[in-house]
Scaffold this motif. Structure first.
Motif, PDB file in Angstrom:
ATOM      1  N   ASN A  75       0.798  -1.323  -0.143  1.00 22.33           N
ATOM      2  CA  ASN A  75      -0.150  -0.013   0.101  1.00 22.33           C
ATOM      3  C   ASN A  75       0.848   1.202   0.119  1.00 22.33           C
ATOM      4  OD1 ASN A  75      -2.406  -1.273  -0.057  1.00 22.33           O
ATOM      5  ND2 ASN A  75      -2.400  -1.877   2.230  1.00 22.33           N
ATOM      6  N   GLY A  76       1.775   1.268  -0.863  1.00 16.62           N
ATOM      7  CA  GLY A  76       2.493   2.505  -1.098  1.00 16.62           C
ATOM      8  C   GLY A  76       3.545   2.875  -0.074  1.00 16.62           C
ATOM      9  N   LYS A  77       4.116   1.869   0.651  1.00 14.78           N
ATOM     10  CA  LYS A  77       5.374   2.652   1.622  1.00 14.78           C
ATOM     11  C   LYS A  77       6.792   2.159   1.221  1.00 14.78           C
ATOM     12  CE  LYS A  77       1.728   1.925   5.347  1.00 14.78           C
ATOM     13  NZ  LYS A  77       1.754   1.314   6.554  1.00 14.78           N
ATOM     14  N   VAL A  78       6.813   1.884  -0.316  1.00 16.06           N
ATOM     15  CA  VAL A  78       7.970   1.686  -0.748  1.00 16.06           C
ATOM     16  C   VAL A  78       8.578   2.769  -1.150  1.00 16.06           C
ATOM     17  CG1 VAL A  78       9.174   0.146  -2.277  1.00 16.06           C
ATOM     18  CG2 VAL A  78       7.286  -0.823  -1.239  1.00 16.06           C
ATOM     19  N   MET A 300       2.817  -5.722  -8.547  1.00 22.81           N
ATOM     20  CA  MET A 300       3.949  -5.101  -8.004  1.00 22.81           C
ATOM     21  C   MET A 300       4.150  -5.029  -6.654  1.00 22.81           C
ATOM     22  SD  MET A 300       4.679  -2.232 -10.934  1.00 22.81           S
ATOM     23  CE  MET A 300       2.857  -1.578 -11.140  1.00 22.81           C
ATOM     24  N   ALA A 301       3.030  -4.511  -5.921  1.00 25.69           N
ATOM     25  CA  ALA A 301       3.185  -4.450  -4.345  1.00 25.69           C
ATOM     26  C   ALA A 301       3.610  -5.761  -3.660  1.00 25.69           C
ATOM     27  CB  ALA A 301       1.809  -4.085  -3.952  1.00 25.69           C
ATOM     28  N   VAL A 302       3.070  -6.677  -4.157  1.00 23.04           N
ATOM     29  CA  VAL A 302       3.241  -8.072  -3.483  1.00 23.04           C
ATOM     30  C   VAL A 302       4.982  -8.591  -3.348  1.00 23.04           C
ATOM     31  CG1 VAL A 302       3.116 -10.756  -3.750  1.00 23.04           C
ATOM     32  CG2 VAL A 302       1.219  -9.331  -3.934  1.00 23.04           C
ATOM     33  N   ILE A 303       5.716  -8.243  -4.300  1.00 25.79           N
ATOM     34  CA  ILE A 303       7.057  -8.300  -4.215  1.00 25.79           C
ATOM     35  C   ILE A 303       7.820  -7.519  -3.273  1.00 25.79           C
ATOM     36  CG2 ILE A 303       7.282  -9.007  -6.645  1.00 25.79           C
ATOM     37  CD1 ILE A 303       8.714  -6.446  -7.207  1.00 25.79           C
ATOM     38  N   PHE A 304       7.334  -6.757  -2.720  1.00 20.59           N
ATOM     39  CA  PHE A 304       8.089  -6.011  -1.368  1.00 20.59           C
ATOM     40  C   PHE A 304       7.420  -6.372  -0.335  1.00 20.59           C
ATOM     41  CE2 PHE A 304       7.890  -3.087  -5.198  1.00 20.59           C
ATOM     42  CZ  PHE A 304       9.365  -2.833  -5.420  1.00 20.59           C
ATOM     43  N   VAL A 305       6.544  -7.116   0.094  1.00 20.17           N
ATOM     44  CA  VAL A 305       5.948  -7.543   1.415  1.00 20.17           C
ATOM     45  C   VAL A 305       6.904  -8.593   2.106  1.00 20.17           C
ATOM     46  CG1 VAL A 305       3.621  -7.227   0.838  1.00 20.17           C
ATOM     47  CG2 VAL A 305       4.644  -9.519   0.548  1.00 20.17           C
ATOM     48  N   SER A 306       6.717  -8.831   3.150  1.00 17.05           N
ATOM     49  CA  SER A 306       7.639 -10.132   3.857  1.00 17.05           C
ATOM     50  C   SER A 306       7.671 -11.251   3.193  1.00 17.05           C
ATOM     51  CB  SER A 306       7.422  -9.912   5.559  1.00 17.05           C
ATOM     52  OG  SER A 306       8.183 -10.997   6.084  1.00 17.05           O
ATOM     53  N   GLY A 307       8.429 -11.743   2.590  1.00 16.10           N
ATOM     54  CA  GLY A 307       8.539 -13.079   1.914  1.00 16.10           C
ATOM     55  C   GLY A 307       8.676 -12.769   0.478  1.00 16.10           C
ATOM     56  N   GLY A 308       8.360 -11.746   0.044  1.00 15.33           N
ATOM     57  CA  GLY A 308       8.283 -11.403  -1.456  1.00 15.33           C
ATOM     58  C   GLY A 308       9.723 -11.391  -1.900  1.00 15.33           C
ATOM     59  N   ALA A 309       9.676 -11.359  -3.279  1.00 16.84           N
ATOM     60  CA  ALA A 309      10.982 -11.529  -4.045  1.00 16.84           C
ATOM     61  C   ALA A 309      12.055 -10.198  -3.872  1.00 16.84           C
ATOM     62  CB  ALA A 309      10.769 -11.574  -5.412  1.00 16.84           C
ATOM     63  N   ARG A 310      11.438  -8.988  -3.413  1.00 14.30           N
ATOM     64  CA  ARG A 310      12.310  -7.815  -3.376  1.00 14.30           C
ATOM     65  C   ARG A 310      11.905  -7.400  -1.842  1.00 14.30           C
ATOM     66  NH1 ARG A 310      15.098  -7.427  -7.662  1.00 14.30           N
ATOM     67  NH2 ARG A 310      14.170  -7.930  -9.836  1.00 14.30           N
ATOM     68  N   ALA A 311      11.793  -8.094  -0.868  1.00 16.77           N
ATOM     69  CA  ALA A 311      11.335  -7.696   0.423  1.00 16.77           C
ATOM     70  C   ALA A 311      12.387  -6.869   1.014  1.00 16.77           C
ATOM     71  CB  ALA A 311      11.179  -8.940   1.371  1.00 16.77           C
ATOM     72  N   GLY A 312      13.563  -6.758   0.584  1.00 13.01           N
ATOM     73  CA  GLY A 312      14.494  -5.923   0.933  1.00 13.01           C
ATOM     74  C   GLY A 312      14.374  -4.253   0.895  1.00 13.01           C
ATOM     75  N   PHE A 313      13.425  -4.147  -0.089  1.00 13.71           N
ATOM     76  CA  PHE A 313      12.899  -2.799  -0.442  1.00 13.71           C
ATOM     77  C   PHE A 313      11.633  -2.253   0.435  1.00 13.71           C
ATOM     78  CE2 PHE A 313      15.453  -4.190  -4.113  1.00 13.71           C
ATOM     79  CZ  PHE A 313      15.921  -3.117  -4.396  1.00 13.71           C
ATOM     80  N   GLY A 314      11.119  -3.332   0.856  1.00 13.75           N
ATOM     81  CA  GLY A 314       9.611  -3.085   1.413  1.00 13.75           C
ATOM     82  C   GLY A 314       9.680  -2.477   2.724  1.00 13.75           C
ATOM     83  N   ILE A 315       8.564  -2.509   3.688  1.00 10.22           N
ATOM     84  CA  ILE A 315       8.206  -1.934   4.875  1.00 10.22           C
ATOM     85  C   ILE A 315       9.163  -2.938   5.857  1.00 10.22           C
ATOM     86  CG2 ILE A 315       6.373  -0.762   4.216  1.00 10.22           C
ATOM     87  CD1 ILE A 315       4.591  -3.156   5.303  1.00 10.22           C
TER      88      ILE A 315
END
Length: 315
Positions: A75-78, A300-315
């Protein structure tokens, strides 16, 4: 709009059964008249070189579908830190900091629905047009003089021998600006690939919207398209006749669209839907693309959540 139902076997086949294409190493010019994105061809080469990549991508897709169903979205926190790697043989290819910043500005506009043409989205698609809500910040610029006339899609520009190795790719988006050649405007690595080659590559004549940027690819949308791939979006026609882009709210396209198609442009696929030619993941000119869909936003948002492919960029 279409439903997405994909088994593990079908997903692996989706990324392993396309026709191979040979790369071109011919010098590029400023006269490219049709968009050329080599992301799918690069993926095909990587799948052939590394059979485990299909399995990793299958796991990412399974996670993506499950996360979207359970609303595990960012939800837009990346905020995406960006390192731009400039490889140049001529002074013109050594693009200015202002041109680089113009590209960052375009990404922020396109991914936050502040682009001036966002309101040009037809009424038919107004209910699904999306503010992705992801921002980009220029972290640094790395420059290197080279004797290479033009680069192909073999990732040589990402290796320190001739190019520039990526900076901490698990937490930084690396972008390479160079003379691509072969009529290719750029390409991206999809989630699941090796960190040593992660990021996107853009021809210097399509980078940003000032300086060397050349019409009809002078609005910075090549990077928007390639970042879409980097965030796990497929071409809107699914790289197959009436294929699937794995998004439920985009119409089925029979193939890529080029130039500036007149609206409405009807698909030849079942139901003859009006195609979303203004979507960033089509092949139209920069001026012809100006929206993502809500389904693409969720993907797109899914890849940034915990466990996602690009979680290092997420919240």
């Amino acid at each position: 709009m279409k439903k997405i139902i994909l088994s593990a076997t079908a997903f692996i086949m989706l990324f392993s059964c396309q026709n191979e294409e040979t790369e071109s190493t011919a010098p590029s010019t400023n006269s490219i008249v049709q968009r050329g994105c080599a992301s799918h061809e690069v993926l095909e080469a990587q799948l052939k070189a590394d059979p485990t990549l299909a399995l990793r991508m299958n796991e990412i897709e399974a996670f993506t579908q499950k996360a979207m169903l359970t609303n595990r979205l960012v939800n837009g926190k990346v905020e995406i830190p960006v390192v731009v790697n400039v490889l140049y043989r001529t002074a013109a290819q050594n693009i200015s900091l202002a041109q680089i910043q113009s590209q960052i500005d375009v990404l922020n506009q396109d991914f936050n629905a502040t682009n001036s043409d966002y309101n040009s989205v037809p009424a038919l698609f107004s209910g699904v047009k999306a503010n992705v809500g992801i921002t980009f910040v220029l972290q640094s610029v790395v420059r290197k003089s080279t004797n290479t006339t033009s680069w192909s899609t073999n990732n040589a520009m990402k290796k320190s021998a001739k190019g520039i190795a990526p900076t901490t790719p698990t937490t930084v988006l690396n972008m390479w600006s160079c003379n691509m050649g072969g009529g290719i405007l750029g390409y991206a690595q999809f989630p699941g690939g090796a960190p040593s080659t992660d990021g996107i590559v853009i021809d210097d004549n399509a980078f940003g919207n000032i300086g060397t940027a050349s019409a009809p690819f002078d609005l910075g949308r090549t990077a928007t398209h390639e970042v879409g791939h980097w965030m796990n979006l497929r071409h809107i026609w699914g790289d197959a006749n009436c294929g699937s882009d794995l998004v439920s709210d985009t119409p089925t396209h029979n193939t890529a669209n080029y130039g500036a198609p007149a609206y409405p442009h009807y698909s030849t696929c079942t139901g003859t839907p009006v195609e979303m030619t203004m979507n960033y993941m089509d092949y139209t000119d920069d001026a012809g693309m100006y929206m993502f869909s809500n389904g693409q936003k969720s993907r797109m948002a899914v890849i940034f959540v915990s466990g996602g492919a690009r979680a290092g960029f997420g919240i």
